[in-house]
Enzyme design. Sequence first.
Site, PDB file in Angstrom:
ATOM      1  N   CYS A 114      -5.636 -30.556-133.389  1.00 50.95           N
ATOM      2  CA  CYS A 114      -6.684 -31.089-133.885  1.00 50.95           C
ATOM      3  C   CYS A 114      -7.512 -31.943-132.922  1.00 50.95           C
ATOM      4  CB  CYS A 114      -6.672 -32.132-135.211  1.00 50.95           C
ATOM      5  SG  CYS A 114      -8.342 -32.421-135.674  1.00 50.95           S
ATOM      6  N   CYS A 115      -6.728 -33.052-132.369  1.00 50.18           N
ATOM      7  CA  CYS A 115      -7.574 -33.826-131.181  1.00 50.18           C
ATOM      8  C   CYS A 115      -7.951 -32.771-129.975  1.00 50.18           C
ATOM      9  CB  CYS A 115      -6.359 -34.819-130.749  1.00 50.18           C
ATOM     10  SG  CYS A 115      -6.268 -36.244-131.572  1.00 50.18           S
ATOM     11  N   CYS A 197     -11.712 -41.410-135.489  1.00 47.52           N
ATOM     12  CA  CYS A 197     -12.024 -40.442-136.588  1.00 47.52           C
ATOM     13  C   CYS A 197     -11.596 -41.274-137.899  1.00 47.52           C
ATOM     14  CB  CYS A 197     -11.250 -39.273-136.493  1.00 47.52           C
ATOM     15  SG  CYS A 197     -11.788 -38.301-135.166  1.00 47.52           S
ATOM     16  N   CYS A 200      -8.001 -40.796-139.375  1.00 48.74           N
ATOM     17  CA  CYS A 200      -6.726 -41.136-138.648  1.00 48.74           C
ATOM     18  C   CYS A 200      -6.992 -42.617-137.841  1.00 48.74           C
ATOM     19  CB  CYS A 200      -6.880 -40.208-137.293  1.00 48.74           C
ATOM     20  SG  CYS A 200      -6.746 -38.774-137.767  1.00 48.74           S
ATOM     21  N   CYS A 225      -4.671 -39.867-128.222  1.00 47.78           N
ATOM     22  CA  CYS A 225      -5.124 -38.849-128.495  1.00 47.78           C
ATOM     23  C   CYS A 225      -5.155 -37.708-127.458  1.00 47.78           C
ATOM     24  CB  CYS A 225      -6.528 -38.718-129.025  1.00 47.78           C
ATOM     25  SG  CYS A 225      -7.831 -39.413-127.828  1.00 47.78           S
TER      26      CYS A 225
END
Length: 232
Positions: A114-115, A197, A200, A225
């Site tokens: 995702c990162c 985000c 997170c 990240c």
Amino acid sequence: MVELLKERLKGLAAERIIQVITEEWGQKAVLSTSFGIEDQVLTHMVAQAGAKIDVFTLETGRLFPETYYVWNRTLEHYKIKIKTYYPQAALVEEMVTQKGPSSFYESVENRKECCYIRKIEPLRRAIKGYHIWITGIRAEQSPNRESMDFVEWDAGNQIIKIHPLFAWSLQEVEDYIKKHHIPYNPLHDKGYPSIGCQPCTRAIREGEDFRAGRWWWEDKSKKECGLHITQS
Ligand code: SF4
């Protein structure tokens, strides 16, 4: 080049570092912002130096409402443009279709995926063509960051990174924000020293380190990240 730059900038105040970069590298330098308190200090310095350095942000699609609030206030306050990079829609669509909208909680691999899609790939587009990338990293933010230098070569991204606030304490950052009436993210007043985000990031408790609220469910050693993992 990195050593020469380090010598050139050593001992200079952060404002002076921004001025020197503006005068000598102008459009070849770029500042990244996620609208955190350190980034706001640097955006202010860039604006004061004539706003000749480009500023960019990564719009991951998962930011806090408070981040959009300070983003808007920054645009109004400084009358600057902030280049905005989104993740590639097809990559996000595929990931969310396959794994759902919160796959990052399930494994480190999913979180890194995702990162990568929402931050790393857009970052590579954002810094392409620049020689210098200015960041709001401070040594005190984490042991990982303590081991960095205020000027360093990022071999992975083929760019020189400069962290003008590297030696600043959080108190110094807050004092600068107050003194210059700089807009800042209201979450900083609610226990969020580091804001990324929304899914997170959580507030930290007294005694926890600055980045304890980022990916709090993961092992400490994995808490970056990937934006600032500098390969030399
Ligand atoms: Fe995805 Fe969380 Fe990384 Fe944002 S911080 S890109 S939501 S895993």
